[in-house]
Design an enzyme around this catalytic site. Sequence first.
Site, PDB file in Angstrom:
ATOM      1  N   TYR A 152       0.840  -1.203   0.000  1.00 49.80           N
ATOM      2  CA  TYR A 152       0.000   0.000   0.000  1.00 49.80           C
ATOM      3  C   TYR A 152       0.877   1.257   0.000  1.00 49.80           C
ATOM      4  CZ  TYR A 152      -3.827   3.109   1.442  1.00 49.80           C
ATOM      5  OH  TYR A 152      -4.763   4.107   1.503  1.00 49.80           O
ATOM      6  N   SER A 189     -14.748   0.372   3.646  1.00 55.08           N
ATOM      7  CA  SER A 189     -13.636  -0.591   3.529  1.00 55.08           C
ATOM      8  C   SER A 189     -12.847  -0.667   4.827  1.00 55.08           C
ATOM      9  CB  SER A 189     -12.724  -0.254   2.350  1.00 55.08           C
ATOM     10  OG  SER A 189     -12.045   0.941   2.571  1.00 55.08           O
ATOM     11  N   ARG A 193     -12.159  -4.012   7.015  1.00 54.05           N
ATOM     12  CA  ARG A 193     -10.852  -4.487   7.492  1.00 54.05           C
ATOM     13  C   ARG A 193     -10.899  -4.742   8.999  1.00 54.05           C
ATOM     14  NH1 ARG A 193      -9.245  -0.590   3.991  1.00 54.05           N
ATOM     15  NH2 ARG A 193      -8.506   0.919   5.517  1.00 54.05           N
TER      16      ARG A 193
HETATM   17  P1  NAD Z   1     -13.805   2.415   0.127  1.00 56.14           P
HETATM   18  O1  NAD Z   1     -12.528   1.614   0.037  1.00 56.14           O
HETATM   19  O2  NAD Z   1     -14.737   2.131   1.243  1.00 56.14           O
HETATM   20  O3  NAD Z   1     -14.594   2.301  -1.247  1.00 56.14           O
HETATM   21  C1  NAD Z   1     -13.889   2.111  -2.412  1.00 56.14           C
HETATM   22  C2  NAD Z   1     -14.798   2.237  -3.613  1.00 56.14           C
HETATM   23  O4  NAD Z   1     -13.962   1.918  -4.725  1.00 56.14           O
HETATM   24  C3  NAD Z   1     -15.973   1.258  -3.635  1.00 56.14           C
HETATM   25  O5  NAD Z   1     -17.147   1.965  -3.968  1.00 56.14           O
HETATM   26  C4  NAD Z   1     -15.582   0.279  -4.729  1.00 56.14           C
HETATM   27  O6  NAD Z   1     -16.704  -0.251  -5.437  1.00 56.14           O
HETATM   28  C5  NAD Z   1     -14.705   1.146  -5.622  1.00 56.14           C
HETATM   29  N1  NAD Z   1     -13.786   0.388  -6.445  1.00 56.14           N
HETATM   30  C6  NAD Z   1     -13.064  -0.704  -6.095  1.00 56.14           C
HETATM   31  N2  NAD Z   1     -12.358  -1.147  -7.148  1.00 56.14           N
HETATM   32  C7  NAD Z   1     -12.627  -0.301  -8.184  1.00 56.14           C
HETATM   33  C8  NAD Z   1     -12.223  -0.245  -9.531  1.00 56.14           C
HETATM   34  N3  NAD Z   1     -11.389  -1.165 -10.055  1.00 56.14           N
HETATM   35  N4  NAD Z   1     -12.699   0.754 -10.315  1.00 56.14           N
HETATM   36  C9  NAD Z   1     -13.542   1.677  -9.801  1.00 56.14           C
HETATM   37  N5  NAD Z   1     -13.980   1.666  -8.540  1.00 56.14           N
HETATM   38  C10 NAD Z   1     -13.527   0.679  -7.732  1.00 56.14           C
HETATM   39  O7  NAD Z   1     -13.432   3.940   0.094  1.00 56.14           O
HETATM   40  P2  NAD Z   1     -12.358   4.752   0.923  1.00 56.14           P
HETATM   41  O8  NAD Z   1     -11.930   4.030   2.163  1.00 56.14           O
HETATM   42  O9  NAD Z   1     -12.929   6.130   0.992  1.00 56.14           O
HETATM   43  O10 NAD Z   1     -11.054   4.771  -0.017  1.00 56.14           O
HETATM   44  C11 NAD Z   1     -11.009   5.579  -1.177  1.00 56.14           C
HETATM   45  C12 NAD Z   1      -9.581   5.939  -1.448  1.00 56.14           C
HETATM   46  O11 NAD Z   1      -9.047   6.627  -0.318  1.00 56.14           O
HETATM   47  C13 NAD Z   1      -8.622   4.772  -1.714  1.00 56.14           C
HETATM   48  O12 NAD Z   1      -7.716   5.138  -2.733  1.00 56.14           O
HETATM   49  C14 NAD Z   1      -7.894   4.616  -0.401  1.00 56.14           C
HETATM   50  O13 NAD Z   1      -6.615   4.027  -0.557  1.00 56.14           O
HETATM   51  C15 NAD Z   1      -7.809   6.064   0.029  1.00 56.14           C
HETATM   52  N6  NAD Z   1      -7.559   6.237   1.454  1.00 56.14           N
HETATM   53  C16 NAD Z   1      -8.451   5.740   2.353  1.00 56.14           C
HETATM   54  C17 NAD Z   1      -8.185   5.891   3.717  1.00 56.14           C
HETATM   55  C18 NAD Z   1      -9.118   5.333   4.759  1.00 56.14           C
HETATM   56  O14 NAD Z   1      -8.697   5.242   5.933  1.00 56.14           O
HETATM   57  N7  NAD Z   1     -10.352   4.995   4.423  1.00 56.14           N
HETATM   58  C19 NAD Z   1      -7.021   6.556   4.134  1.00 56.14           C
HETATM   59  C20 NAD Z   1      -6.143   7.046   3.186  1.00 56.14           C
HETATM   60  C21 NAD Z   1      -6.424   6.886   1.837  1.00 56.14           C
END
Ligand code: NAD
Length: 250
Positions: A152, A189, A193
């Site tokens: 990651y 997500s 986890r």
């Molecule tokens: P999430 O992981 O809960 O949801 C992810 C969404 O992505 C879902 O709607 C899923 O259907 C969609 N998805 C998955 N594979 C896909 C693909 N191949 N094409 C298009 N859509 C796809 O959302 P989140 O936790 O808000 O994460 C979003 C982004 O934020 C990610 O890049 C993650 O790495 C980043 N991020 C999240 C956190 C956290 O703590 N949640 C922290 C830092 C960064």
Amino acid sequence: MRLEGKTVLVTAAGQGIGRAAALACAEQGAHVIATDLDAALLDYAGAHGAGQVETRKLDVCDPAAILAIAEALPDLDGLFNCAGFVHHGTVLQITDADWEFSVMLNVTSMLRMCRAFLPGMLRKSGSSGTAAILNMASMASSIKGFPNRTAYGATKAAVIGLTKGIAADFVAQRVRCNALCPGTVDTPSLRGRIAQADDPEAARRDFIARQPMGRLGTPDDMVPMIIYLLSDESRFVTGQALCVDGGVTI
Ligand code: NAD
């Protein structure tokens, strides 16, 4: 109306930070194209505030689908590459397939999205001021190391490099490119986890404990920075990795 008149595409807009961003962009007057792999999550097309949300299924790992949607849509003012995936494990546990999937979803997809939409954004920036790309990175193991985040962190560090490269190449043509580095945000997500951990209660406590403000972030905590970076308010800001992390990287 900080995004009035702008057309903004958001990936992974079905839930979590992407969904909050899509709705907030529409509330700020943008025409939003909300995309996700899972079309069933995109149930919120229509008017939101002053803007409009149009929804489309898009798997960002499908290069042909990226080219097709770029061809079909009008030129963008804003592109928020939000899609990404957390692989849990140390370097000793990462299989080649895990690694390749993380690189594909977290980095290669963003490269392809930028490559497909940049020509239109260059046309837009020439006529209307600035166009902006926002790439979703993370502070986790790209800026500050955490256990079990090697794939990651490596891919999110690559997102920051991709962002700086695009910013440097297109600064004179007024297409800006920045990266967002959230702390731990309470999204579906993350909850998934936590639920998969041997001791979910302890896992949740551990996620909170690494946040100096003593709480998880919310998608809405990310929204002001997202709107800022996609709007002309950030017209003098490019090539930056901006942390919104509750103090993790102090
Ligand atoms: P999430 O992981 O809960 O949801 C992810 C969404 O992505 C879902 O709607 C899923 O259907 C969609 N998805 C998955 N594979 C896909 C693909 N191949 N094409 C298009 N859509 C796809 O959302 P989140 O936790 O808000 O994460 C979003 C982004 O934020 C990610 O890049 C993650 O790495 C980043 N991020 C999240 C956190 C956290 O703590 N949640 C922290 C830092 C960064």
